[in-house]
Design an enzyme around this catalytic site. Sequence first.
Site, PDB file in Angstrom:
ATOM      1  N   SER A 261       0.764  -1.163   0.063  1.00  0.00           N
ATOM      2  CA  SER A 261      -0.024   0.048   0.018  1.00  0.00           C
ATOM      3  C   SER A 261       0.943   1.344   0.060  1.00  0.00           C
ATOM      4  O   SER A 261       1.889   1.346   0.859  1.00  0.00           O
ATOM      5  CB  SER A 261      -0.948   0.155   1.092  1.00  0.00           C
ATOM      6  OG  SER A 261      -1.631   1.198   1.187  1.00  0.00           O
ATOM      7  N   LYS A 262       0.494   2.272  -0.699  1.00  0.00           N
ATOM      8  CA  LYS A 262       1.416   3.349  -0.936  1.00  0.00           C
ATOM      9  C   LYS A 262       1.423   4.230   0.218  1.00  0.00           C
ATOM     10  O   LYS A 262       1.980   4.897   0.973  1.00  0.00           O
ATOM     11  CB  LYS A 262       0.821   4.240  -2.244  1.00  0.00           C
ATOM     12  CG  LYS A 262       1.538   5.785  -2.406  1.00  0.00           C
ATOM     13  CD  LYS A 262       2.908   5.453  -2.956  1.00  0.00           C
ATOM     14  CE  LYS A 262       3.305   7.069  -3.191  1.00  0.00           C
ATOM     15  NZ  LYS A 262       4.771   6.789  -3.714  1.00  0.00           N
ATOM     16  N   ARG A 263      -0.186   4.102   0.937  1.00  0.00           N
ATOM     17  CA  ARG A 263      -0.306   5.123   2.100  1.00  0.00           C
ATOM     18  C   ARG A 263       0.726   4.374   3.393  1.00  0.00           C
ATOM     19  O   ARG A 263       0.998   4.974   4.268  1.00  0.00           O
ATOM     20  CB  ARG A 263      -1.750   4.887   2.403  1.00  0.00           C
ATOM     21  CG  ARG A 263      -2.289   3.750   2.951  1.00  0.00           C
ATOM     22  CD  ARG A 263      -3.551   3.833   3.103  1.00  0.00           C
ATOM     23  NE  ARG A 263      -4.637   2.717   3.324  1.00  0.00           N
ATOM     24  CZ  ARG A 263      -5.307   2.215   2.413  1.00  0.00           C
ATOM     25  NH1 ARG A 263      -5.136   2.683   1.061  1.00  0.00           N
ATOM     26  NH2 ARG A 263      -5.715   1.299   2.809  1.00  0.00           N
TER      27      ARG A 263
END
Length: 490
Positions: A261-263
């Site tokens: 996940s980028k976040r």
Amino acid sequence: MDEKFFEDLEARIPTGEVRTRFAPSPTGYMHVGNLRTALYTWCIARHYGGKFILRIEDTDQNRLVEGAVDVIYHTLADCGLDWDEGPDKGGPVGPYVQTERRGLYLPYAQRLVERGHAYYCFCDKADSEEESGSFQKAEDPCRDLPAEEVQRRLAAGVPYVIRQKIPKEGSTTFHDEIFGDVTAPNKDLDDQVLIKRDGLPTYNFANVIDDHLMGITHVVRGSEYLASAPKYNLLYEGFGWDVPKYVHCSPVMRDAHNKMSKRHGDPSYEDLLERGYLRAAIVNYVALLGWAPGGEREIFSVQELAQAFDLAGISKSQAIFDIEKLTYFNAEYIRAMSPEQFAAAAEPYIRQAVKDPAIDPAAVAALLQQRTEVLTDIPGKLGFFDALPDYDTELYVHKKSKSDKESALVMLQAALPVLQALPVWDNEHIHDALVSLAEELQVKNAKLMWPVRIAVTGTAVTPGGAVEICSILGREETLRRMQDGIGRLA
């Protein structure tokens, strides 16, 4: 809708070839899972001599990110994944942007209504419910409205969505090339929204219509869609269309329990490039996240991947993204580059640390190629080229070379005039002069080379040895630093 509308569209559908599509949403960066989907989709097309189509799915207008389409174009091109048809190239079944195709979807949804496979829903629901289709068919009062009432509400301009009408009884079986047959009880399938209030299709419906009209034969997608896949079969059956081969791939995971996940800080393709990984190494590694070519071979060019690609090699198991494994691949690719290729790739990183225009970046690159795993490691190894650090003379003490401060001073004092007298300043002449001096002093080469290297670099760990570094620094700067070293030790 006039029947000719459908006949004209159907007549354009290509046949007789493998056709795959990559259909990203322009919502930002290209994450690793996206890239893997694009790569597998491209490999299938190229392996079978077919067509690879790029389609932009922008029906979710709330999530669009400016410039994201350019990121898609750039990433695919950078990775060598050329497309045959797309928004920028055109083709026989365009347009290739979903919002430019919006006039196609409502007529097809209405055709499903006519055939009893969809219905108008006039209930007041949030847009999020429209996308998720969470309103259960057993609860929807619009599902079985009389035709006269439906027409009355349409004529009155009552807002509506169109929902798929899933049978209440029985089950639906969906075949996947990796997971085999997946059967779902129809009672567990919701009446998903096909057309939203704004007239645009939902992701699921647009995919089916576009895949059919573009003649797509193979669809690669994430396994998170596997459970809802039987609904696609019901749509195809409702239209009387052939179902494409579906290839559901298990997710790429950060660890055994969490998807990337980028976040959460997991890298996108662009992030990996910025971290100093080579495009070819990234593509090679991503290909092996869930696919095994068979045998011991691991290193493949993108063209070789297409030749070797086989659906049987795709695993049902989740793939763990291992940055250390990617680093290994990257190091292998760096070592396989020609000196000229590596020098070109390394120069921007060399220039981050080496500002002196007199320093030849190609010569510096030659020291680095066999010692570099990731390009971003380069600047941290080169600071001494621009300025000699204020080092501790304890660095001259080295057990393996049998060097101490006293012997180091003797070695530097002996080497200085020898190097001053050199007629030609290059690797060969510097090497021969220092080796001859060591022989004359009756010491091993290392006992002489170590203090010279410390004097000219001020650091114990360097790319390359004393000879190469002296050659790159040049006569004047080398001699100045050696005199500085004598001063520190005297």
